[in-house]
Design a protein around this motif. Structure first.
Motif, PDB file in Angstrom:
ATOM      1  N   CYS A 117      -3.603  -6.194  -1.857  1.00  0.00           N
ATOM      2  CA  CYS A 117      -2.954  -4.971  -1.369  1.00  0.00           C
ATOM      3  C   CYS A 117      -2.559  -5.180   0.090  1.00  0.00           C
ATOM      4  O   CYS A 117      -3.421  -5.334   0.964  1.00  0.00           O
ATOM      5  CB  CYS A 117      -3.894  -3.779  -1.519  1.00  0.00           C
ATOM      6  SG  CYS A 117      -3.113  -2.241  -1.039  1.00  0.00           S
TER       7      CYS A 117
ATOM      8  N   GLN B 235      -6.514   3.730   3.732  1.00  0.00           N
ATOM      9  CA  GLN B 235      -5.720   2.912   2.813  1.00  0.00           C
ATOM     10  C   GLN B 235      -6.594   1.834   2.170  1.00  0.00           C
ATOM     11  O   GLN B 235      -6.487   1.563   0.966  1.00  0.00           O
ATOM     12  CB  GLN B 235      -4.556   2.254   3.569  1.00  0.00           C
ATOM     13  CG  GLN B 235      -3.493   3.229   4.044  1.00  0.00           C
ATOM     14  CD  GLN B 235      -2.399   2.532   4.851  1.00  0.00           C
ATOM     15  OE1 GLN B 235      -2.668   1.568   5.593  1.00  0.00           O
ATOM     16  NE2 GLN B 235      -1.173   3.009   4.736  1.00  0.00           N
TER      17      GLN B 235
ATOM     18  N   MET C 184       0.851  -1.201   0.000  1.00  0.00           N
ATOM     19  CA  MET C 184       0.000   0.000   0.000  1.00  0.00           C
ATOM     20  C   MET C 184       0.882   1.245   0.000  1.00  0.00           C
ATOM     21  O   MET C 184       1.142   1.862   1.046  1.00  0.00           O
ATOM     22  CB  MET C 184      -0.934  -0.058   1.219  1.00  0.00           C
ATOM     23  CG  MET C 184      -1.723   1.208   1.545  1.00  0.00           C
ATOM     24  SD  MET C 184      -2.295   2.183   0.194  1.00  0.00           S
ATOM     25  CE  MET C 184      -3.714   1.302  -0.339  1.00  0.00           C
TER      26      MET C 184
ATOM     27  N   VAL D  14      -1.682  -2.885   5.029  1.00  0.00           N
ATOM     28  CA  VAL D  14      -2.768  -1.920   5.219  1.00  0.00           C
ATOM     29  C   VAL D  14      -3.042  -1.766   6.717  1.00  0.00           C
ATOM     30  O   VAL D  14      -3.249  -2.760   7.428  1.00  0.00           O
ATOM     31  CB  VAL D  14      -4.031  -2.382   4.452  1.00  0.00           C
ATOM     32  CG1 VAL D  14      -5.270  -1.607   4.887  1.00  0.00           C
ATOM     33  CG2 VAL D  14      -3.792  -2.214   2.949  1.00  0.00           C
TER      34      VAL D  14
END
Ligand code: G3P
Length: 217
Positions: free
Chosen positions: A110, A118, A90, A113
Motif C-alpha cells: 500500500c 492511512q 492508499m 501513505v
C-alpha cells in the motif's frame, strides 16, 4: 531489517544484488519513466528482467484508480511472476482492492501513505507492506520518522502482520533512523545504501594497515 532498492535501473539493481544484502525492489511509474520504460509490453518485460536479477519481492504499481481496474491490473501483474507484489495507492478503491487481493492470497504494497490513520486502514485491509513516504513528509517540514514510530506503535499494539516499508528515503541517516525505530523494510536509492559503508576512520585505518604491511616486507 530488510533492504529493498527503490529504482527501476537494472545496473543499480544488479550492483545492490551483488553486495549480497538485497531483499527486494520497489518501483513506481515515475521510476519506470526515468529509465525510459514506456508502453505496457516494455513495462512487463522490465518487471521480468528485475525478477530475474533479485530473489525477493518486486513491487509493481497499478495505474488504475477504480476498484475493478485495480483488481484486473493487479491480477495481471501478479500472474507475471511469483515475486511480484501488487503496489496499490492508499485511496478508498485501493483499500477495497487490498482486501480482495489479501483474500486471494496475493501480496500487496500500500503506497503513498502519509499518516498513521492511512497505515492503520492498510493493515486492517490486510496489506503485506505499507509504504510511508518519509522524505516527502520531510520536504514539507513534517517529521517523516515520527510517522514510522507512530505506525510501529500502532502495529505492535495489535500485532498486525503488515510490514512497515519505509519509502522515499533520501539519505543514509534515514536508513539508520528507520532501523532504530524498527521499520521492517527500507527501500532506498543505491547511494543511500552504499553510504552505510563509509567511515573516514575505516579508510585511514586500512591505509595504515596496508602501509605497515609493505614496511614489514
Ligand atoms: O517508491 C516510492 C518512494 O520511495 C518515492 O520516493 O524520492 O520520489 O519521494 P521519492
Amino acid at each position: 531489517m530488510k533492504f529493498f532498492i527503490d529504482t527501476a535501473n537494472l545496473d543499480q539493481i544488479k550492483e545492490a544484488q551483488s553486495l549480497g544484502i538485497l531483499d527486494g525492489v520497489t518501483t513506481n511509474p515515475s521510476l519506470m519513466a526515468k529509465e525510459g520504460v514506456t508502453g505496457q509490453k516494455n513495462i512487463i518485460d522490465h518487471y521480468l528482467k528485475i525478477c530475474d536479477i533479485v530473489d525477493g519481492d518486486v513491487s509493481a504499481e497499478v495505474i488504475s484508480v477504480d476498484y475493478k481496474g485495480i483488481v484486473k491490473e493487479g491480477e495481471e501483474l501478479a500472474s507475471l511472476h511469483k515475486q511480484i507484489v501488487i503496489k496499490v495507492p492508499m485511496i478508498e478503491e485501493g483499500v477495497k482492492a487490498i482486501r480482495y487481493f489479501n483474500d486471494k492470497g496475493l501480496k500487496t504494497n500500500c503506497t503513498l501513505v502519509f499518516s498513521s490513520g492511512q497505515a492503520l486502514l492498510a493493515a486492517k485491509a490486510g496489506a503485506t507492506y505499507v509504504s510511508p513516504f518519509i522524505g516527502r513528509l520531510d520536504d514539507i517540514s513534517t517529521d517523516g520518522l515520527e510517522l514510522i514510530g507512530d505506525i510501529r506503535d500502532i502495529y505492535d499494539n495489535y500485532a498486525y502482520e503488515t510490514e512497515i516499508l519505509a519509502a522515499s528515503i533520501r539519505h543514509t541517516m534515514h536508513i539508520i533512523d528507520c532501523a532504530k525505530i524498527g521499520a521492517d523494510v527500507v527501500t532506498s536509492p543505491l547511494s543511500a545504501i552504499k553510504g552505510l559503508l563509509n567511515h573516514p576512520l575505516t579508510d585511514l585505518g586500512l591505509e595504515k594497515f596496508l602501509n605497515d604491511h609493505k614496511k614489514g616486507n
